[in-house]
Each structure stands twice: as structure tokens, then as C-alpha cells.
Scaffold this motif. Structure first.
Motif, PDB file in Angstrom:
ATOM      1  N   LYS A 116       0.846  -1.194   0.000  1.00 11.04           N
ATOM      2  CA  LYS A 116       0.000   0.000   0.000  1.00 11.04           C
ATOM      3  C   LYS A 116       0.883   1.247   0.000  1.00 11.04           C
ATOM      4  N   GLY A 117       0.782   2.040  -1.059  1.00 12.88           N
ATOM      5  CA  GLY A 117       1.522   3.290  -1.169  1.00 12.88           C
ATOM      6  C   GLY A 117       3.018   3.149  -1.400  1.00 12.88           C
ATOM      7  N   VAL A 118       3.510   1.941  -1.598  1.00 17.79           N
ATOM      8  CA  VAL A 118       4.948   1.709  -1.734  1.00 17.79           C
ATOM      9  C   VAL A 118       5.504   2.352  -3.014  1.00 17.79           C
ATOM     10  N   SER A 119       6.745   2.775  -2.943  1.00 15.68           N
ATOM     11  CA  SER A 119       7.430   3.304  -4.123  1.00 15.68           C
ATOM     12  C   SER A 119       7.676   2.177  -5.118  1.00 15.68           C
ATOM     13  N   SER A 120       7.287   2.397  -6.342  1.00 11.88           N
ATOM     14  CA  SER A 120       7.514   1.385  -7.381  1.00 11.88           C
ATOM     15  C   SER A 120       9.001   1.184  -7.655  1.00 11.88           C
ATOM     16  N   LEU A 121       9.829   2.175  -7.330  1.00  9.70           N
ATOM     17  CA  LEU A 121      11.277   1.984  -7.488  1.00  9.70           C
ATOM     18  C   LEU A 121      11.782   0.898  -6.541  1.00  9.70           C
ATOM     19  N   LEU A 122      11.192   0.802  -5.355  1.00 10.26           N
ATOM     20  CA  LEU A 122      11.553  -0.280  -4.429  1.00 10.26           C
ATOM     21  C   LEU A 122      11.169  -1.632  -5.027  1.00 10.26           C
ATOM     22  N   LEU A 123      10.011  -1.697  -5.643  1.00  8.28           N
ATOM     23  CA  LEU A 123       9.576  -2.941  -6.291  1.00  8.28           C
ATOM     24  C   LEU A 123      10.473  -3.267  -7.477  1.00  8.28           C
ATOM     25  N   LEU A 124      10.884  -2.240  -8.228  1.00  7.04           N
ATOM     26  CA  LEU A 124      11.790  -2.447  -9.365  1.00  7.04           C
ATOM     27  C   LEU A 124      13.107  -3.054  -8.894  1.00  7.04           C
ATOM     28  N   LYS A 125      13.596  -2.612  -7.763  1.00  9.04           N
ATOM     29  CA  LYS A 125      14.837  -3.176  -7.220  1.00  9.04           C
ATOM     30  C   LYS A 125      14.659  -4.656  -6.907  1.00  9.04           C
TER      31      LYS A 125
END
Length: 164
Positions: free
Chosen positions: A72-81
Motif C-alpha cells: 500500500k503506497g509503496v514506491s515502485s522503485l523499491l519494487l523495481l529493485k
């Protein structure tokens, strides 16, 4: 022998009031943002699916379920990593990624360089290996009416088959 694999990704989110507009990890000055469970960064979402597809893995919804409170609300850059680590774990490296954002407004040219820098950094990619472009649909469709923003991405990965 070097093995090359290509993947394609696409994402689209509705524009709504009360949310920031995040594209390529950059906060864009605009009166509406993209609706979604995470930060709804369509550019990064499309790129993640392109990377996962090229590696022969499942889509982002499998790894980051859209209703999981953890995202919820997480940065997609964190998911990309996290996607980068999944791809590297099975022996692939990024050769290049080409992306396009489809939006009638706002004008994105002032933000493109920062988007490229963010994505290149998160992917630990070589300079010049990530491209971000923006286009309009000349007033046609959901994006052209200003109701949504979409993105497409293509990623080329390589793996040294001798190391497999």
C-alpha cells in the motif's frame, strides 16, 4: 554462448484527484495523480513486467499482489529493485530498456532525465542503457481525454549460457 531474451510490458492507470503523480520515481507537478494500490507509477510497472517477461518469470501481480497491505503506497522503485534481484538471481543482466509514457498532459519533457537517472540507478544499469520517452494520443482514447496515463516498455536481457 550468450542467450538474449526480450520482454514487453504495459500498464495504464486512471488519473484521480487527491493523489501525487509519480512517473519513473519522480513527483510530477500536476493537479491529479494515478489511482492504484502502490504509488501507481505506470512507467516503472510496465518496465517491471518487461523485465520479468524477458526472464521468463511471472507478472508483477504475482510478486506484488495489488491488495497486499505490504505494498500500500509503496514506491515502485523499491519494487523495481526487487525485480532486478529476481532477474539477476537466475543469471540475467539488463542490456537495455526502452520505454514510452502515453499522456496528453502534463508535459513530461522537464522530468525525463530524472526518470532515466532513477531507473538506471535502481537497475545498476550502464549509462545510456535506459530510454524514457513521452508521447500523446492526439486526443484519442482514455489517455487522450486526460482520463488516464499509460506506459509501454521493452527490455533486453542477456545471460552467459556457459554459466548456467
Amino acid at each position: 554462448m550468450i542467450l538474449y531474451r526480450i520482454g514487453i510490458g504495459y500498464d495504464l492507470h486512471r488519473l484521480v484527484g487527491g493523489r501525487p503523480l509519480i512517473l519513473g520515481g519522480v513527483k510530477i507537478e500536476y493537479h491529479r495523480g494515478l489511482e492504484g494500490h502502490s504509488d501507481a507509477d505506470v512507467l516503472v510497472h510496465a518496465l517491471m513486467d518487461a523485465l520479468l517477461g524477458a526472464a521468463g518469470l511471472k507478472d508483477i501481480g504475482h510478486y506484488f499482489p495489488p491488495h497486499d497491505p505490504e505494498y500500500k503506497g509503496v514506491s515502485s522503485l523499491l519494487l523495481l529493485k526487487k525485480v532486478r534481484h529476481l532477474v539477476e538471481k537466475i543469471g540475467f543482466q539488463l542490456v537495455n530498456a526502452d520505454t514510452v509514457i502515453i499522456a496528453e498532459a502534463p508535459k513530461l519533457a522537464p522530468y525525463i532525465e530524472s526518470m532515466v537517472e532513477n531507473i538506471t540507478s535502481v537497475l545498476a544499469a550502464a549509462p545510456g542503457s535506459v530510454s524514457v520517452k513521452a508521447t500523446t494520443t492526439e486526443g484519442l482514447g482514455d489517455c487522450g481525454r486526460g482520463e488516464a496515463i499509460a506506459a509501454q516498455a521493452v527490455a533486453l536481457l542477456k545471460r552467459d549460457a556457459r554459466e548456467s
